[in-house]
Design an enzyme around this catalytic site. Sequence first.
Site, PDB file in Angstrom:
ATOM      1  N   CYS A   9     -78.381 100.554 -43.518  1.00  0.00           N
ATOM      2  CA  CYS A   9     -77.187 100.997 -43.561  1.00  0.00           C
ATOM      3  C   CYS A   9     -76.430 100.476 -44.745  1.00  0.00           C
ATOM      4  O   CYS A   9     -76.626  99.462 -45.294  1.00  0.00           O
ATOM      5  CB  CYS A   9     -76.537 100.948 -42.231  1.00  0.00           C
ATOM      6  N   ASP A  38     -58.685  60.052   5.961  1.00  0.00           N
ATOM      7  CA  ASP A  38     -59.601  60.552   6.981  1.00  0.00           C
ATOM      8  C   ASP A  38     -58.929  61.484   7.965  1.00  0.00           C
ATOM      9  O   ASP A  38     -57.735  61.799   7.587  1.00  0.00           O
ATOM     10  CB  ASP A  38     -59.957  59.315   7.757  1.00  0.00           C
ATOM     11  N   CYS A  98     -79.921 102.071 -38.680  1.00  0.00           N
ATOM     12  CA  CYS A  98     -80.497 101.063 -39.642  1.00  0.00           C
ATOM     13  C   CYS A  98     -81.510 100.255 -39.137  1.00  0.00           C
ATOM     14  O   CYS A  98     -81.612  99.816 -37.996  1.00  0.00           O
ATOM     15  CB  CYS A  98     -79.155  99.826 -39.813  1.00  0.00           C
ATOM     16  N   CYS A 136     -79.803  96.225 -38.891  1.00  0.00           N
ATOM     17  CA  CYS A 136     -78.816  95.861 -37.605  1.00  0.00           C
ATOM     18  C   CYS A 136     -78.852  96.626 -36.474  1.00  0.00           C
ATOM     19  O   CYS A 136     -78.334  96.683 -35.394  1.00  0.00           O
ATOM     20  CB  CYS A 136     -77.317  96.231 -38.131  1.00  0.00           C
ATOM     21  N   CYS A 165     -75.152  96.905 -44.136  1.00  0.00           N
ATOM     22  CA  CYS A 165     -76.054  95.763 -44.347  1.00  0.00           C
ATOM     23  C   CYS A 165     -76.232  95.717 -45.803  1.00  0.00           C
ATOM     24  O   CYS A 165     -76.660  94.405 -45.991  1.00  0.00           O
ATOM     25  CB  CYS A 165     -77.103  96.323 -43.409  1.00  0.00           C
TER      26      CYS A 165
END
EC number: 5.4.99.25
Length: 532
Positions: free
Chosen positions: A21, A347, A112, A115, A24
Site C-alpha cells: 500500500c 486484632d 497490503c 501491513c 507502507c
Amino acid sequence: MFPLTVENKRVAQLLLSTGTCPRCIFRFCGVDFHAPYKLPYKELLSELQKFLEAEEDELVSEVPNPPPKKIRLQEPEDWTDGMDSLSQNGEGKLSVTEDGSSSSKNSNLNVCNVCLGILQDFCEKEFIKKVCQKVEASGFEFTNLVLSVSFPPQLSVREHAAWLLVKQEMGKQSLSLGRNDIVQLKEAYKWITHPLFSEELGVPIDGKSLFEVSVVFAHPETVEDCHFLRAICPECFKPAKNKQSVFTRMAVMKALNKIKEEDFRKQFPCPPDSPKAVCTVLEIECAHGAVFVAGRYNKYSRNLPQTPWIIDGERKLESSVEELISDHLLKVFKAESFNFSSSGREDVDVRTLGNGRPFAIELVNPHRVHFTSQEIKELQQKINNSSNKIQVRDLQLVTREAIGHMKEGEEGKTKTYSALIWTNKAIQRKDIEFLDDIKDLKIDQKTPLRVLHRRPLAVRTRIIHSMETCYVDEHHFRLSLKTQAGTYIKEFVHGDFGRTKPNIGSLMEVTADILELDVESVDVDWPPALDD
C-alpha cells in the site's frame, strides 16, 4: 509536496507492483514526517499514480518471479458500506478479476501484503468513529487518553521480507537500507490516527494518561507465517504460563535478528504474498489506571476484624473495617475491585482510638475519577453515618507514590497502647510501680502461636520504650505502653508459653493475662491531616 523523489521511484514501483500500500511504501522510503501519511487514501492513491506515471516507461520491475499482471489501483466507491460490512463480517473478502488482479468485494482495495490493511481500512475516519463509539459507551470519565494498539506478530515477518526485497533493489543502485531506516508501522499508525481520535473524542492524546484505549488486531489467514521461525530458532519460542501463544512479537523479532538472510529467503517469499482479507479487530477495550484513596480510621467495636475473617472457606463475622469503608468507595468510583492496605493491623477484639490508623485503598479500573474536595467530604460523612463501629477521617485522593510514606520505615515507628491486665496473685500499688521506671526494654518474640499459620517462624527483637501503670484493684491494673511498631502486645503481657521474653508475668513473677487492649495512637504522619 509529494514526499517521494526520483531516487525512490524504483523502490516505489517495485513495492506497488507486488501489492504494497502507499503508506507502507512511504515507510520503506524513509518518509519520517507526518503530513503525507495523514492524507485521505483516495488522495494518496491518486498522487502516487501521478508520481509513478511521470516516467512509467522507464520504470522496469526487477522482482524475482514478478506477478504476471500489474495490480490494479482503485479507490472504494462507497467507504461507509465497506466499513459496515467489515465490522459485520470481521474481514474484507477479495476476489480475482478476469485480468488476474486482486480486488476487494467490500472496498475494491487490494489488501497490503505488508501491513495487512492496518494502514488502509483501519486509518480511515469511519473506523475511528466506530472505536470512539465504543469508548463513549464504556462509561469511563476521562480528560485525555493513551492509545494502545497490538498488531499480529506475523507483520514483523512480512516487513522483514519486504525489507530484504527493497534492500536488494537498492543494492543495485549502490544504495543501502538498514532496518532502522524503515518507519515503524506503529509509529505511522499513530501519526495518522492520534489526531482523528483526539478530534472525535474532544480530548488530547497523552502518553502518560491513566485512561487507555486498547485495540487488538488479528489476521487468521496468515497466522502460520511465523511458524517456520520456530524450527530454525527454537530457543526464541519458549512457552510461558501467561502467554496463549509462543509466537509473540518479541519472540518473532528475536528470531528475525538471528536468522540468516539466505535461510529466510528459502522459507518465506520475498515479496510476501498478497492476502485475501484485511486484519480483523479482535477486541477494543477501555481501562483506567487505579486511583488511590487514603485516610485514617477509628475502630470502636471489639467484635470487628480489619479484613474479612474467613477460616476454611467459612465466614466468621458478617463485616470488617475494610468492607465498611470500601463498599462505599467502590460504588461511588464505579470501580471493578479494590486492594486495602494499612499501617499495621489490630486484632478483632482490639479497638483503635485516638487519631486512628492510616489506611489506603487502591480502586481498580474506576469509571469515575474526578471529585471535588466537597464531594470527598460528603463521601467520608456517608461512610461515618453508615456504621457506629468505625469512623473515618482525613479521607483524600493520593498518588501511588504517596502510599509509600505509610509503609516507609514502618518498624522504626512507634505505637501507643492501653491494656487492662489481670494477675493470678493479689497485688498492691507498690507491686506495679517499678514498671513505670523501665525504659527501652528489649524483648525477644518468637512468632506467636496464634499467627504461626500465616507468619514464618522467627525470633524478632522489639523495644518497649516506656510503660505507665494505673492500679485498679488487687487483681487488675491498667498499663499504657509506647512500643516499637510490630510488637505483639498480648504476648508481651502473658508470655505466650515462654515464647516472648521477658514479659509482664515474668517481670512481676505472676501469671498475667490481658483482658482488653486499645490502640491509642499510630505515630505515622500520613496522610496529611485535613480541616474538618
